[in-house]
Design a protein around this motif. Structure first.
Motif, PDB file in Angstrom:
ATOM      1  N   LEU A   1       0.834  -1.197   0.000  1.00  0.00           N
ATOM      2  CA  LEU A   1       0.000   0.000   0.000  1.00  0.00           C
ATOM      3  C   LEU A   1       0.871   1.251   0.000  1.00  0.00           C
ATOM      4  CD1 LEU A   1      -2.957   0.958   0.122  1.00  0.00           C
ATOM      5  CD2 LEU A   1      -2.744   1.003   2.613  1.00  0.00           C
ATOM      6  N   LYS A   2       1.923   1.251   0.804  1.00  0.00           N
ATOM      7  CA  LYS A   2       2.823   2.404   0.841  1.00  0.00           C
ATOM      8  C   LYS A   2       3.502   2.597  -0.513  1.00  0.00           C
ATOM      9  CE  LYS A   2       6.620   4.516   3.425  1.00  0.00           C
ATOM     10  NZ  LYS A   2       7.312   4.986   2.209  1.00  0.00           N
ATOM     11  N   GLU A   3       3.872   1.521  -1.178  1.00  0.00           N
ATOM     12  CA  GLU A   3       4.522   1.633  -2.480  1.00  0.00           C
ATOM     13  C   GLU A   3       3.583   2.234  -3.528  1.00  0.00           C
ATOM     14  OE1 GLU A   3       7.583  -2.134  -1.830  1.00  0.00           O
ATOM     15  OE2 GLU A   3       5.793  -2.367  -3.072  1.00  0.00           O
ATOM     16  N   ILE A   4       2.291   1.903  -3.440  1.00  0.00           N
ATOM     17  CA  ILE A   4       1.323   2.480  -4.388  1.00  0.00           C
ATOM     18  C   ILE A   4       1.231   3.982  -4.175  1.00  0.00           C
ATOM     19  CG2 ILE A   4      -1.089   2.551  -5.107  1.00  0.00           C
ATOM     20  CD1 ILE A   4      -1.300  -0.392  -4.288  1.00  0.00           C
ATOM     21  N   PHE A   5       1.118   4.412  -2.931  1.00  0.00           N
ATOM     22  CA  PHE A   5       1.045   5.841  -2.641  1.00  0.00           C
ATOM     23  C   PHE A   5       2.336   6.546  -3.033  1.00  0.00           C
ATOM     24  CE2 PHE A   5      -2.383   4.710   0.509  1.00  0.00           C
ATOM     25  CZ  PHE A   5      -3.384   5.446  -0.117  1.00  0.00           C
ATOM     26  N   ASP A   6       3.487   5.919  -2.777  1.00  0.00           N
ATOM     27  CA  ASP A   6       4.760   6.510  -3.192  1.00  0.00           C
ATOM     28  C   ASP A   6       4.834   6.633  -4.710  1.00  0.00           C
ATOM     29  OD1 ASP A   6       5.590   6.738  -0.593  1.00  0.00           O
ATOM     30  OD2 ASP A   6       6.841   4.934  -0.604  1.00  0.00           O
ATOM     31  N   TYR A   7       4.335   5.628  -5.405  1.00  0.00           N
ATOM     32  CA  TYR A   7       4.307   5.641  -6.871  1.00  0.00           C
ATOM     33  C   TYR A   7       3.499   6.831  -7.373  1.00  0.00           C
ATOM     34  CZ  TYR A   7       2.703   4.159 -11.545  1.00  0.00           C
ATOM     35  OH  TYR A   7       2.380   4.110 -12.870  1.00  0.00           O
ATOM     36  N   LEU A   8       2.352   7.076  -6.761  1.00  0.00           N
ATOM     37  CA  LEU A   8       1.521   8.218  -7.146  1.00  0.00           C
ATOM     38  C   LEU A   8       2.250   9.533  -6.891  1.00  0.00           C
ATOM     39  CD1 LEU A   8      -1.879   6.975  -5.674  1.00  0.00           C
ATOM     40  CD2 LEU A   8      -1.432   7.383  -8.093  1.00  0.00           C
ATOM     41  N   GLU A   9       2.837   9.668  -5.727  1.00  0.00           N
ATOM     42  CA  GLU A   9       3.493  10.917  -5.354  1.00  0.00           C
ATOM     43  C   GLU A   9       4.713  11.187  -6.228  1.00  0.00           C
ATOM     44  OE1 GLU A   9       4.215  14.506  -3.453  1.00  0.00           O
ATOM     45  OE2 GLU A   9       2.437  13.260  -3.642  1.00  0.00           O
ATOM     46  N   HIS A  10       5.438  10.152  -6.585  1.00  0.00           N
ATOM     47  CA  HIS A  10       6.663  10.339  -7.373  1.00  0.00           C
ATOM     48  C   HIS A  10       6.394  10.400  -8.879  1.00  0.00           C
ATOM     49  CE1 HIS A  10       8.571   8.981  -3.558  1.00  0.00           C
ATOM     50  NE2 HIS A  10       9.520   9.822  -3.951  1.00  0.00           N
ATOM     51  N   SER A  11       5.133  10.321  -9.269  1.00  0.00           N
ATOM     52  CA  SER A  11       4.815  10.388 -10.697  1.00  0.00           C
ATOM     53  C   SER A  11       5.036  11.778 -11.262  1.00  0.00           C
ATOM     54  CB  SER A  11       3.355   9.984 -10.921  1.00  0.00           C
ATOM     55  OG  SER A  11       2.473  10.990 -10.434  1.00  0.00           O
ATOM     56  N   GLY A  12       5.021  12.792 -10.388  1.00  0.00           N
ATOM     57  CA  GLY A  12       5.180  14.163 -10.843  1.00  0.00           C
ATOM     58  C   GLY A  12       3.911  14.762 -11.402  1.00  0.00           C
ATOM     59  N   LYS A  13       2.781  14.050 -11.287  1.00  0.00           N
ATOM     60  CA  LYS A  13       1.500  14.529 -11.809  1.00  0.00           C
ATOM     61  C   LYS A  13       0.533  14.838 -10.675  1.00  0.00           C
ATOM     62  CE  LYS A  13       1.652  12.018 -16.201  1.00  0.00           C
ATOM     63  NZ  LYS A  13       0.911  11.102 -17.110  1.00  0.00           N
ATOM     64  N   GLU A  14      -0.395  15.757 -10.978  1.00  0.00           N
ATOM     65  CA  GLU A  14      -1.501  15.968 -10.064  1.00  0.00           C
ATOM     66  C   GLU A  14      -2.485  14.810 -10.268  1.00  0.00           C
ATOM     67  OE1 GLU A  14      -2.103  18.551  -7.745  1.00  0.00           O
ATOM     68  OE2 GLU A  14       0.032  18.962  -8.139  1.00  0.00           O
ATOM     69  N   CYS A  15      -2.736  14.069  -9.214  1.00  0.00           N
ATOM     70  CA  CYS A  15      -3.604  12.892  -9.302  1.00  0.00           C
ATOM     71  C   CYS A  15      -4.893  13.124  -8.514  1.00  0.00           C
ATOM     72  CB  CYS A  15      -2.890  11.657  -8.760  1.00  0.00           C
ATOM     73  SG  CYS A  15      -1.399  11.201  -9.665  1.00  0.00           S
ATOM     74  N   TYR A  16      -5.989  12.693  -9.094  1.00  0.00           N
ATOM     75  CA  TYR A  16      -7.300  12.828  -8.461  1.00  0.00           C
ATOM     76  C   TYR A  16      -7.916  11.435  -8.375  1.00  0.00           C
ATOM     77  CZ  TYR A  16      -6.438  17.690  -9.598  1.00  0.00           C
ATOM     78  OH  TYR A  16      -5.861  18.939  -9.693  1.00  0.00           O
ATOM     79  N   ILE A  17      -8.209  11.005  -7.162  1.00  0.00           N
ATOM     80  CA  ILE A  17      -8.682   9.641  -6.946  1.00  0.00           C
ATOM     81  C   ILE A  17     -10.024   9.675  -6.215  1.00  0.00           C
ATOM     82  CG2 ILE A  17      -8.192   7.424  -5.861  1.00  0.00           C
ATOM     83  CD1 ILE A  17      -5.220   8.098  -6.075  1.00  0.00           C
TER      84      ILE A  17
END
Length: 379
Positions: A139-155
């Motif tokens: 779960l932490k890796e998924i959130f880290d993946y989102l944060e390190h994508s460099g994009k604004e993400c809306y979930i």
């Protein structure tokens, strides 16, 4: 998005021109997300939460092409692993161009789970079969993946209250511990069990206490919905009067999906002029088509539960559920028996509490219940 055969959609989103009103709600939700405020979106089931979310995401994608929007409905999940698998399948690989180099990088990013990429049958784009072995680490890796994508993400996580049913302890706290440190990942927590959602986000004892902006979705205003319905009926060669639409709207107390479903049925009628007789026939056909399911659900109830449910259906709204007038009129048992039956009916979503009082959740089932004999009723 292309045109559709019937403009009164009941299951999908086909673009803003088929989406009725919700202008203020759409603007408000986008503004909150863009300004870093996560949102708790609450309403009874079938009031239009999913459609609103899809309309919001449509406008975000249009106005901010680099943004990434993800929707997931977790109603069917039963544990934290289910949630992680769905979460991973929703977002992993969707922020990248999926070259072989990128796929290798993604696979290397996730240490606690196995990613198996295979061609998607419909799109040809690789997808991941997500099989977590260490839930919290994954779960932490998924959130880290989102944060390190460099994009604004809306979930958007729909039916978010489902996490309270998971057997694992501390799921709310675990999610909150990751979400609060993601400035570029914005969340809509959507739910239809309002009492559970209110407790999750309103109790000082819960991890998500005061962590979001709360938004309650109510009925589309009658005037706006009438203009929308009449305009589309006219475009399809149908004459729907404002008086008839008001009758439809009031029959379902503004509950979006049920109005939309009736309009969908009316639109397919051969008669160019729609009237009350055609409307009532549509209702009869709808209820008849669902009768087997209603009988099954009704048969699962105890005598006290079924008696109370029929009584609520006949009244349509019951503001004072323990009033002597209501109890005597329907030959109900005492308050303790009523309260026990009501608790079950609310928890199982046979009944919900609207502003006007308790009512049957499924408005078509309400019509069916009204046809059942009620020997105890006082005239």
């Amino acid at each position: 998005m292309g045109d559709v055969n019937n403009p009164f959609l009941i299951y999908a989103y086909a673009g803003p021109k088929y989406f009725c009103d919700r202008i203020e709600e759409t603007e408000h939700l986008i503004s909150a997300l863009r300004n870093g405020r996560n949102v708790t979106l609450m309403s009874p089931r079938r009031m239009g939460k999913t459609g609103l979310i899809q309309n919001v995401f449509h406008q975000i994608r249009r106005d901010y092409p680099e943004a990434a929007c993800f929707y997931m409905d977790i109603f069917s999940t039963t544990c934290l692993d289910d949630f992680i698998i769905q979460f991973g399948q929703t977002v992993i690989g969707k922020l990248d161009n999926l070259s072989q180099k990128t796929l290798a990088a993604i696979s290397g990013f996730f240490k606690s789970c196995r990613l198996v990429f295979s061609p998607d049958v419909l799109t040809g784009v690789p997808r991941g079969d997500f099989q977590p072995s260490q839930a919290q680490a994954t779960l932490k890796e998924i959130f880290d993946y989102l944060e390190h994508s460099g994009k604004e993400c809306y979930i958007a996580i729909d039916e978010f209250q489902q996490i309270t049913e998971y057997p694992e302890k501390g799921v709310e706290g675990l999610l909150r511990s990751y979400i609060q440190f993601l400035p570029h990942v914005h969340f809509i927590f959507s739910g239809s069990k309002q009492h559970l959602m209110a407790e999750m986000f309103g109790s000082a004892k819960r991890p998500f206490y005061r962590s979001t902006e709360k938004m309650n979705l109510t009925s589309i205003p009658l005037e706006d919905y009438s203009l929308f319905a009449i305009r589309w009926m006219q475009a399809g060669g149908k004459d729907l009067s404002d008086e008839l639409f008001q009758m439809i709207y009031q029959r379902f107390n503004g509950h979006t999906w049920y109005i939309q479903y009736v309009l969908n049925r009316l639109y397919e009628q051969k008669e160019p002029v729609l009237n009350e007789t055609i409307f009532e026939k549509c209702l009869t056909d709808i209820v008849r088509s669902e009768m087997d399911e209603y009988q099954r659900l009704y048969g699962m109830l105890t005598e006290n539960q079924s008696t109370l449910l029929r009584a609520i259906a006949r009244e349509r709204f019951v503001a004072a559920i323990n009033s002597s007038i209501f109890i005597k009129k329907y030959g109900l048992k005492g308050s303790s028996s009523i309260n026990a039956a009501l608790k079950f009916l609310v928890n199982k979503e046979y009944v919900f509490k609207a502003e006007e009082g308790y009512c049957v959740y499924d408005r078509f089932m309400e019509l069916w219940l009204q046809t059942l004999p009620y020997a105890g009723i006082l005239k």
